[in-house]
Design a protein around this motif. Sequence first.
Motif, PDB file in Angstrom:
ATOM      1  N   ARG A  13      -6.170  16.433   6.334  1.00 41.70           N
ATOM      2  CA  ARG A  13      -5.143  15.798   7.162  1.00 41.70           C
ATOM      3  C   ARG A  13      -5.779  15.012   8.315  1.00 41.70           C
ATOM      4  NH1 ARG A  13       0.245  18.427   7.304  1.00 41.70           N
ATOM      5  NH2 ARG A  13       0.404  19.723   5.460  1.00 41.70           N
ATOM      6  N   VAL A  14      -6.770  15.603   8.976  1.00 39.99           N
ATOM      7  CA  VAL A  14      -7.433  14.928  10.095  1.00 39.99           C
ATOM      8  C   VAL A  14      -8.133  13.661   9.605  1.00 39.99           C
ATOM      9  CG1 VAL A  14      -9.305  15.124  11.781  1.00 39.99           C
ATOM     10  CG2 VAL A  14      -7.677  16.999  11.509  1.00 39.99           C
ATOM     11  N   ILE A  15      -8.840  13.757   8.496  1.00 38.97           N
ATOM     12  CA  ILE A  15      -9.543  12.591   7.946  1.00 38.97           C
ATOM     13  C   ILE A  15      -8.560  11.488   7.562  1.00 38.97           C
ATOM     14  CG2 ILE A  15     -10.909  11.788   5.975  1.00 38.97           C
ATOM     15  CD1 ILE A  15     -12.322  14.574   6.092  1.00 38.97           C
ATOM     16  N   ALA A  16      -7.492  11.849   6.867  1.00 42.80           N
ATOM     17  CA  ALA A  16      -6.492  10.857   6.450  1.00 42.80           C
ATOM     18  C   ALA A  16      -5.836  10.200   7.663  1.00 42.80           C
ATOM     19  CB  ALA A  16      -5.434  11.512   5.572  1.00 42.80           C
ATOM     20  N   GLY A  17      -5.520  11.005   8.666  1.00 41.78           N
ATOM     21  CA  GLY A  17      -4.905  10.466   9.875  1.00 41.78           C
ATOM     22  C   GLY A  17      -5.816   9.488  10.588  1.00 41.78           C
ATOM     23  N   LEU A  18      -7.080   9.856  10.727  1.00 39.43           N
ATOM     24  CA  LEU A  18      -8.037   8.973  11.396  1.00 39.43           C
ATOM     25  C   LEU A  18      -8.252   7.674  10.616  1.00 39.43           C
ATOM     26  CD1 LEU A  18     -10.687  11.550  12.648  1.00 39.43           C
ATOM     27  CD2 LEU A  18      -9.036  10.252  14.029  1.00 39.43           C
ATOM     28  N   SER A  24      -5.207   0.634  10.930  1.00 43.93           N
ATOM     29  CA  SER A  24      -4.177  -0.049  11.702  1.00 43.93           C
ATOM     30  C   SER A  24      -4.788  -0.774  12.897  1.00 43.93           C
ATOM     31  CB  SER A  24      -3.120   0.950  12.176  1.00 43.93           C
ATOM     32  OG  SER A  24      -2.086   0.285  12.851  1.00 43.93           O
ATOM     33  N   LEU A  25      -5.715  -0.117  13.580  1.00 42.73           N
ATOM     34  CA  LEU A  25      -6.382  -0.749  14.724  1.00 42.73           C
ATOM     35  C   LEU A  25      -7.222  -1.948  14.297  1.00 42.73           C
ATOM     36  CD1 LEU A  25      -7.540   2.367  16.765  1.00 42.73           C
ATOM     37  CD2 LEU A  25      -5.823   0.675  17.441  1.00 42.73           C
ATOM     38  N   ALA A  26      -7.798  -1.883  13.092  1.00 41.22           N
ATOM     39  CA  ALA A  26      -8.628  -2.977  12.591  1.00 41.22           C
ATOM     40  C   ALA A  26      -7.788  -4.132  12.051  1.00 41.22           C
ATOM     41  CB  ALA A  26      -9.563  -2.454  11.497  1.00 41.22           C
ATOM     42  N   GLY A  27      -6.491  -3.928  11.945  1.00 43.32           N
ATOM     43  CA  GLY A  27      -5.617  -4.986  11.451  1.00 43.32           C
ATOM     44  C   GLY A  27      -5.573  -5.089   9.940  1.00 43.32           C
ATOM     45  N   VAL A  28      -6.139  -4.106   9.253  1.00 43.89           N
ATOM     46  CA  VAL A  28      -6.148  -4.125   7.793  1.00 43.89           C
ATOM     47  C   VAL A  28      -4.761  -3.793   7.257  1.00 43.89           C
ATOM     48  CG1 VAL A  28      -7.156  -3.064   5.732  1.00 43.89           C
ATOM     49  CG2 VAL A  28      -8.583  -3.506   7.742  1.00 43.89           C
ATOM     50  N   ILE A  29      -4.121  -2.842   7.891  1.00 43.07           N
ATOM     51  CA  ILE A  29      -2.747  -2.494   7.514  1.00 43.07           C
ATOM     52  C   ILE A  29      -1.872  -2.688   8.740  1.00 43.07           C
ATOM     53  CG2 ILE A  29      -3.380  -0.899   5.673  1.00 43.07           C
ATOM     54  CD1 ILE A  29      -3.009   1.409   7.565  1.00 43.07           C
ATOM     55  N   GLY A  30      -0.593  -2.707   8.537  1.00 44.41           N
ATOM     56  CA  GLY A  30       0.335  -2.970   9.635  1.00 44.41           C
ATOM     57  C   GLY A  30       0.511  -1.786  10.567  1.00 44.41           C
ATOM     58  N   LEU A  31       1.545  -1.878  11.354  1.00 48.49           N
ATOM     59  CA  LEU A  31       1.848  -0.834  12.327  1.00 48.49           C
ATOM     60  C   LEU A  31       2.166   0.514  11.683  1.00 48.49           C
ATOM     61  CD1 LEU A  31       3.966  -2.787  14.957  1.00 48.49           C
ATOM     62  CD2 LEU A  31       1.634  -1.938  15.182  1.00 48.49           C
ATOM     63  N   TRP A  32       2.573   0.507  10.418  1.00 49.59           N
ATOM     64  CA  TRP A  32       2.896   1.778   9.770  1.00 49.59           C
ATOM     65  C   TRP A  32       1.686   2.704   9.694  1.00 49.59           C
ATOM     66  CZ3 TRP A  32       0.436   3.438   5.434  1.00 49.59           C
ATOM     67  CH2 TRP A  32      -0.252   2.486   4.686  1.00 49.59           C
ATOM     68  N   GLY A  33       0.503   2.165   9.893  1.00 51.34           N
ATOM     69  CA  GLY A  33      -0.702   2.985   9.906  1.00 51.34           C
ATOM     70  C   GLY A  33      -0.710   4.008  11.030  1.00 51.34           C
ATOM     71  N   TRP A  34       0.087   3.745  12.066  1.00 49.91           N
ATOM     72  CA  TRP A  34       0.186   4.700  13.168  1.00 49.91           C
ATOM     73  C   TRP A  34       0.907   5.976  12.747  1.00 49.91           C
ATOM     74  CZ3 TRP A  34      -2.686   4.782  17.296  1.00 49.91           C
ATOM     75  CH2 TRP A  34      -3.335   3.608  17.657  1.00 49.91           C
ATOM     76  N   LEU A  35       1.495   5.990  11.572  1.00 50.23           N
ATOM     77  CA  LEU A  35       2.047   7.240  11.037  1.00 50.23           C
ATOM     78  C   LEU A  35       0.930   8.248  10.781  1.00 50.23           C
ATOM     79  CD1 LEU A  35       4.773   5.992   8.542  1.00 50.23           C
ATOM     80  CD2 LEU A  35       5.104   7.120  10.744  1.00 50.23           C
ATOM     81  N   GLY A  36      -0.310   7.781  10.809  1.00 51.67           N
ATOM     82  CA  GLY A  36      -1.462   8.661  10.675  1.00 51.67           C
ATOM     83  C   GLY A  36      -1.555   9.683  11.800  1.00 51.67           C
TER      84      GLY A  36
END
Length: 62
Positions: A13-18, A24-36
């Motif tokens: 879970r920690v690895i997937a979240g990070l 998301s921070l790198a701009g590869v995926i959108g804001l939904w990445g913050w669901l991590g």
Amino acid sequence: MNANVGTIDSSLRVIAGLILIGLSLAGVIGLWGWLGVVPLLTGVFRFCPAYSLLGINTCKRG
């Protein structure tokens, strides 16, 4: 609030979240990445409310 997330489950879970937050921070995926944040926090605190509702416990019984 008893722990219901085991060691391997917590680590994954920690690895997937990070990874999601990093992407998301790198701009590869959108804001939904913050669901991590959700798997990150459930992994750190070793408690998952959904597991409680479903009666799941991945901690070792001792």
